[in-house]
Scaffold this motif. Structure first.
Motif, PDB file in Angstrom:
ATOM      1  N   LYS A  51       0.847  -1.191   0.000  1.00  0.00           N
ATOM      2  CA  LYS A  51       0.000   0.000   0.000  1.00  0.00           C
ATOM      3  C   LYS A  51       0.881   1.238   0.000  1.00  0.00           C
ATOM      4  O   LYS A  51       1.936   1.258   0.636  1.00  0.00           O
ATOM      5  N   ILE A  53       0.507   4.828   1.501  1.00  0.00           N
ATOM      6  CA  ILE A  53      -0.339   5.506   2.475  1.00  0.00           C
ATOM      7  C   ILE A  53       0.096   6.969   2.517  1.00  0.00           C
ATOM      8  O   ILE A  53       1.232   7.282   2.862  1.00  0.00           O
ATOM      9  N   VAL A  63      -5.106   6.031   0.765  1.00  0.00           N
ATOM     10  CA  VAL A  63      -4.519   4.693   0.612  1.00  0.00           C
ATOM     11  C   VAL A  63      -4.708   4.190  -0.817  1.00  0.00           C
ATOM     12  O   VAL A  63      -5.805   4.240  -1.372  1.00  0.00           O
ATOM     13  N   LEU A  65      -3.798   0.764  -3.240  1.00  0.00           N
ATOM     14  CA  LEU A  65      -3.407  -0.644  -3.242  1.00  0.00           C
ATOM     15  C   LEU A  65      -2.567  -0.928  -4.487  1.00  0.00           C
ATOM     16  O   LEU A  65      -2.940  -0.525  -5.593  1.00  0.00           O
ATOM     17  N   GLU A  84      -7.967   2.594  -2.785  1.00  0.00           N
ATOM     18  CA  GLU A  84      -8.506   1.648  -1.807  1.00  0.00           C
ATOM     19  C   GLU A  84     -10.028   1.492  -1.922  1.00  0.00           C
ATOM     20  O   GLU A  84     -10.577   0.426  -1.670  1.00  0.00           O
TER      21      GLU A  84
END
Length: 160
Positions: A51, A53, A63, A65, A84
């Motif tokens: 991830k 962040i 966030v 992915l 996310e």
């Protein structure tokens, strides 16, 4: 389809640039000029899910992915990128090639579709340009020949 394509030349060897863009401790130092993303669970191994962040913003958790899709050290890193909350999966590639006495760094972020994708590419493109024009050069200039931050670097987060 909209894309982000940025090319920058750095007066540093490819191995040093590779370290700056793939070391989880160094990445937040150059992304700080953007949204301040830090990688969680990142490794330069194909199949690694991680991830990014960042600082949340209204309407965005901060966030992203990702999954490492391809690695050829020190010349290529390619990974998927998805918010996310869902949405389309896009792809990011870092390409490093020797250029003169330094490195040509090519950043491509592809897969943006439709009007929303067009605007996302415009927003992210501005942020990435700043990170690769200001943030990454500052980190590269503060790394020694082994790719470690110099002891008195103002970028060192552990420095008082």
């Amino acid at each position: 389809m909209s894309v982000i394509h940025i090319v920058r030349d750095y007066p540093h060897p490819p191995e040093k640039v590779w370290r700056a863009v793939t070391d989880p401790e160094l990445i937040p130092l150059w992304t700080a000029t953007g949204a301040g993303a830090r990688p969680a669970g990142f490794a330069t191994t194909v199949g690694t899910k991680f991830k990014f962040i960042a600082n949340p913003k209204p309407g965005w958790s901060g966030v992203v992915l990702c999954e490492v899709l391809e690695v050829r050290e020190p010349s290529l890193l390619r990974y998927s990128w998805q918010d996310e909350s869902g949405g389309e999966v896009t792809e990011v590639a870092y390409r490093l090639t020797p250029h003169g006495s330094g490195t040509r760094f090519t950043y491509d972020h592809t897969g943006f579709t439709g009007a929303g994708g067009y605007f996302m590419a415009k927003i992210l493109g501005t942020i990435r340009t700043k990170m690769l024009t200001k943030g990454l050069p500052a980190v590269l200039n503060d790394l020694d020949d082994q790719g470690n931050l110099r002891p008195q670097s103002p970028l060192d987060p552990k420095r008082p």
